[in-house]
Scaffold this motif. Structure first.
Motif, short mmCIF file in Angstrom:
data_model
loop_
_atom_site.label_atom_id
_atom_site.label_comp_id
_atom_site.label_asym_id
_atom_site.label_seq_id
_atom_site.Cartn_x
_atom_site.Cartn_y
_atom_site.Cartn_z
N ASP A 9 0.82 -1.22 0.00
CA ASP A 9 0.00 0.00 0.00
C ASP A 9 0.85 1.27 0.00
OD1 ASP A 9 -2.23 -1.63 0.10
OD2 ASP A 9 -2.42 -1.50 2.28
N GLU A 10 2.12 1.13 0.38
CA GLU A 10 3.00 2.30 0.46
C GLU A 10 4.07 2.32 -0.63
OE1 GLU A 10 3.03 3.25 5.27
OE2 GLU A 10 4.78 2.31 4.35
N ILE A 11 4.05 1.33 -1.51
CA ILE A 11 5.20 1.16 -2.39
C ILE A 11 5.40 2.36 -3.31
CG2 ILE A 11 3.95 -0.09 -4.20
CD1 ILE A 11 7.57 -0.69 -2.92
N ARG A 12 4.34 2.99 -3.78
CA ARG A 12 4.51 4.15 -4.66
C ARG A 12 5.17 5.31 -3.90
NH1 ARG A 12 2.23 3.53 -9.52
NH2 ARG A 12 0.71 1.83 -9.72
N LYS A 13 4.74 5.53 -2.67
CA LYS A 13 5.35 6.58 -1.85
C LYS A 13 6.81 6.24 -1.54
CE LYS A 13 4.16 9.86 -0.35
NZ LYS A 13 4.45 11.26 -0.78
N LEU A 14 7.09 4.97 -1.22
CA LEU A 14 8.46 4.56 -0.93
C LEU A 14 9.36 4.72 -2.15
CD1 LEU A 14 7.65 1.40 1.19
CD2 LEU A 14 8.90 3.39 2.01
N GLU A 15 8.84 4.39 -3.33
CA GLU A 15 9.63 4.55 -4.56
C GLU A 15 9.86 6.04 -4.85
OE1 GLU A 15 10.77 1.90 -7.11
OE2 GLU A 15 10.95 1.33 -5.00
N GLU A 16 8.84 6.85 -4.62
CA GLU A 16 8.98 8.29 -4.83
C GLU A 16 10.01 8.89 -3.87
OE1 GLU A 16 6.48 12.20 -3.52
OE2 GLU A 16 5.30 10.52 -4.27
N LEU A 17 9.93 8.52 -2.60
CA LEU A 17 10.88 9.03 -1.62
C LEU A 17 12.30 8.55 -1.93
CD1 LEU A 17 8.80 8.55 1.65
CD2 LEU A 17 9.51 10.73 0.66
N GLY A 18 12.42 7.30 -2.40
CA GLY A 18 13.73 6.77 -2.74
C GLY A 18 14.35 7.49 -3.92
N ALA A 19 13.54 7.76 -4.96
CA ALA A 19 14.05 8.49 -6.12
C ALA A 19 14.47 9.90 -5.73
CB ALA A 19 12.98 8.52 -7.21
N ARG A 20 13.67 10.53 -4.87
CA ARG A 20 14.01 11.88 -4.40
C ARG A 20 15.30 11.85 -3.58
NH1 ARG A 20 9.82 14.38 -0.40
NH2 ARG A 20 8.42 13.47 -1.96
N ASN A 21 15.46 10.81 -2.76
CA ASN A 21 16.65 10.68 -1.93
C ASN A 21 17.91 10.55 -2.80
OD1 ASN A 21 17.92 10.12 0.79
ND2 ASN A 21 18.39 8.18 -0.21
N LEU A 22 17.84 9.75 -3.86
CA LEU A 22 19.00 9.61 -4.74
C LEU A 22 19.30 10.92 -5.45
CD1 LEU A 22 21.21 7.87 -5.93
CD2 LEU A 22 19.58 7.01 -7.63
N ASP A 23 18.27 11.63 -5.88
CA ASP A 23 18.48 12.95 -6.48
C ASP A 23 19.16 13.90 -5.50
OD1 ASP A 23 17.30 12.18 -8.86
OD2 ASP A 23 15.35 13.07 -8.41
N GLU A 24 18.77 13.83 -4.22
CA GLU A 24 19.36 14.71 -3.22
C GLU A 24 20.81 14.34 -2.92
OE1 GLU A 24 16.39 14.23 -0.22
OE2 GLU A 24 15.19 15.93 -0.91
N ILE A 25 21.13 13.04 -3.01
CA ILE A 25 22.53 12.64 -2.87
C ILE A 25 23.35 13.22 -4.03
CG2 ILE A 25 24.12 10.67 -2.97
CD1 ILE A 25 21.97 9.06 -1.45
N GLU A 26 22.82 13.10 -5.25
CA GLU A 26 23.53 13.65 -6.41
C GLU A 26 23.71 15.16 -6.27
OE1 GLU A 26 23.53 13.21 -11.26
OE2 GLU A 26 21.68 12.75 -10.16
N ALA A 27 22.68 15.84 -5.75
CA ALA A 27 22.78 17.29 -5.55
C ALA A 27 23.82 17.63 -4.48
CB ALA A 27 21.41 17.85 -5.16
N ALA A 28 23.88 16.83 -3.41
CA ALA A 28 24.88 17.07 -2.36
C ALA A 28 26.29 16.84 -2.88
CB ALA A 28 24.61 16.16 -1.16
N VAL A 29 26.46 15.84 -3.75
CA VAL A 29 27.77 15.59 -4.35
C VAL A 29 28.24 16.84 -5.09
CG1 VAL A 29 28.96 14.29 -6.16
CG2 VAL A 29 27.54 13.08 -4.48
N ALA A 30 27.32 17.48 -5.82
CA ALA A 30 27.68 18.70 -6.55
C ALA A 30 27.86 19.89 -5.60
CB ALA A 30 26.61 19.01 -7.59
N ARG A 31 26.95 20.05 -4.63
CA ARG A 31 26.96 21.21 -3.75
C ARG A 31 28.22 21.28 -2.90
NH1 ARG A 31 22.37 20.34 -2.06
NH2 ARG A 31 22.63 19.40 -0.01
N TYR A 32 28.64 20.11 -2.40
CA TYR A 32 29.80 20.08 -1.51
C TYR A 32 31.07 19.62 -2.22
CZ TYR A 32 26.37 20.65 2.22
OH TYR A 32 25.36 21.13 3.02
N SER A 33 31.01 19.49 -3.54
CA SER A 33 32.16 19.05 -4.34
C SER A 33 32.74 17.75 -3.77
CB SER A 33 33.25 20.14 -4.38
OG SER A 33 32.74 21.32 -4.96
N LEU A 34 31.87 16.77 -3.59
CA LEU A 34 32.29 15.48 -3.06
C LEU A 34 32.93 14.68 -4.19
CD1 LEU A 34 29.11 14.58 -0.93
CD2 LEU A 34 31.16 15.85 -0.22
N ASP A 35 34.23 14.60 -4.20
CA ASP A 35 34.98 13.93 -5.27
C ASP A 35 34.95 12.43 -5.05
OD1 ASP A 35 36.68 13.24 -7.31
OD2 ASP A 35 38.50 13.83 -6.25
#
Length: 472
Positions: free
Chosen positions: A105-131
């Motif tokens: 019953d929650e899988i769509r929300k969990l998938e949405e949150l997971g995709a958003r989380n990966l996008d935020e990791i990618e954004a943090a890599v750029a924001r903090y210049s994580l090499d």
């Protein structure tokens, strides 16, 4: 396995160093000094892996004035965060199949949150210049047996019917071998956007630098020995000092939790990996792999494999070793019999790479729980929060877990804290000898299923009905 083949494959290991490739880096930063004396802060984070570092970083992002202290018992990233394969997945549930089974019953929300989380990791890599060699290259699950190919096709069709197949493509034998060429590949399921490849240790070191820049006070070689209430807050004792904090986030994962009742929910599973020397241009061309996806096979006892930034092949998985009593010990990090087995599997998968040598061979403990994905909770009237049980997919999911712990400590109702996944815990593991016996029987049954067309015996079917399992 013929003796000549065994000799040939094990020869490839003759110069392999028994240390994690990722941590064997001349650019490794010096550790921060240990804590001596008394510290006070608003938030104390215990644990210097991904889970703790993301928690400290996000806490400062949410409130730059918050005083945050992080304690690490050895050096940041020395355990699972510096030893894993570097697969940073969007999935918060250890794969879509596990999530769909447990939280339909929650899988769509969990998938949405997971995709958003990966996008935020990618954004943090750029924001903090994580090499950290971050590549959003995706992953292919490959079938190496006919029954696995049929199961992948059926699973893809089920995902399409449920509207969950966005970005996921079924590949037949020709299509998968066009991506990565192995005579063992019969089909594949290609997740184009849901997984990134990265350098695990460089991510840890980059997060540490980002935390320090934001004002987090980091103490390494400072194990947290005891936790107790102290006035309106909490106190943690260390070998040479102590920390008093209003709130505490426990990010120790497989290591004994300072909230003792949490310990029964996880067991250590030792996983092992090899790293080759860099492939030559001709060797790389013989395999293809021009799109640099991560790969994993579809067996119960599965392998995961990928290219590093300098075109080495990491090859890991298959054996998942549970030590009797659930002890975490340094001697378990090295297992030559598993390295020999993995080397044989590697050359069976890629016979065109005959002659390649392995430079590193290592292992480490994964914090496994009975539902294969993280669980969360609080203690001491909401002044302490914890997350654990990531079961091998924590590179990405630990950032989500950090957000959950901070939500819980703030007493906030959020879309994360309302999830059944967050509100409910898995079943704990039984005491010994029942834990060891049950895990051994499960491992035997999984190997038997792999050898018999995927057919699951009565034990596995019973475990499925109870929502229990064992996985790496």
């Amino acid at each position: 396995m013929a003796p000549s083949a065994m000799t040939r494959w094990t020869t490839s290991l003759s110069e392999a160093q028994p240390v994690p490739y990722w941590l064997d880096d001349p650019g490794k930063p010096h550790p921060e000094p240990a804590l001596t004396g008394a510290e006070t802060c608003d938030l104390l984070v215990v644990g210097g892996g991904y889970s703790g570092l993301w928690t400290a970083l996000i806490a400062k992002e949410r409130d730059p004035q918050r005083e945050v202290v992080l304690l690490e018992g050895r050096e940041v990233g020395w355990a699972a965060s510096g030893r894993n394969g570097g697969f940073c997945a969007a999935s918060l549930t250890h794969g879509l199949a596990n999530g769909l089974t447990r939280w339909p019953d929650e899988i769509r929300k969990l998938e949405e949150l997971g995709a958003r989380n990966l996008d935020e990791i990618e954004a943090a890599v750029a924001r903090y210049s994580l090499d950290c060699d971050f590549e959003r290259s995706g992953e292919i699950d490959v079938a190496t047996e006919p029954h696995q190919a049929a199961e992948l096709r059926e699973w893809h069709e089920e995902l399409r019917e449920r509207g969950l197949a966005d970005g996921i493509e079924f590949l037949d034998a020709d299509a998968v071998r066009e991506q990565v060429d192995s005579p063992t590949f019969l089909a594949g399921l290609h997740d184009r956007r849901g997984v990134a490849m990265l350098h695990p240790a460089k991510l840890v070191w980059g997060l540490k630098r980002a935390c320090l820049r934001l004002g987090v006070r980091v103490y390494e070689h400072t194990p947290a020995l005891a936790l107790k209430a102290y006035g309106a807050g909490m106190a943690v004792r260390t070998p040479y000092g102590s920390v008093r904090a209003r709130k505490v986030a426990l990010a120790t994962n497989i290591f004994p939790n300072l909230v003792k009742r949490v310990r029964a929910y996880t067991v250590p599973v030792y996983d092992y990996a090899l790293m080759t020397e860099p492939l030559t241009a001709d060797q790389l061309a013989s395999v293809g792999w021009k799109n640099r996806q991560g790969l994993g096979d579809a067996a119960n006892q599965f392998h995961y494999f990928r290219l590093s930034a300098d075109n080495r092949v990491l090859w890991g998985g298959y054996d998942a070793i549970y030590p009797y009593g659930g002890r975490v010990r340094a001697e378990y990090d090295d297992r030559p019999e598993t390295y020999a087995k993995l080397a044989g599997h590697f050359f069976t998968c890629f016979p065109q790479l005959e002659g390649v040598r392995f430079t590193h061979a290592w292992g480490g403990a994964i914090d496994t729980c009975s539902r294969f994905s993280a669980f969360f909770g609080t203690a001491h009237h909401g002044k302490v929060a914890y997350a654990a049980g990531y079961t091998g997919l924590g590179v990405g999911a630990t950032r989500f877990g950090a957000d959950v712990m901070l939500d819980l400590l703030a007493g906030e109702r959020t879309e994360r804290t309302e999830l059944e996944m967050v509100r409910k815990k898995p079943l704990p593991f039984p005491p010994e000898p029942f834990a060891w016996t049950g895990i051994a029987l499960t491992k035997w049954s999984l190997a038997r299923a792999d050898a018999h067309g995927g057919r699951r015996n009565l034990w596995l079917r019973t475990m499925d009905k109870l929502g229990l399992g064992f996985d790496s």
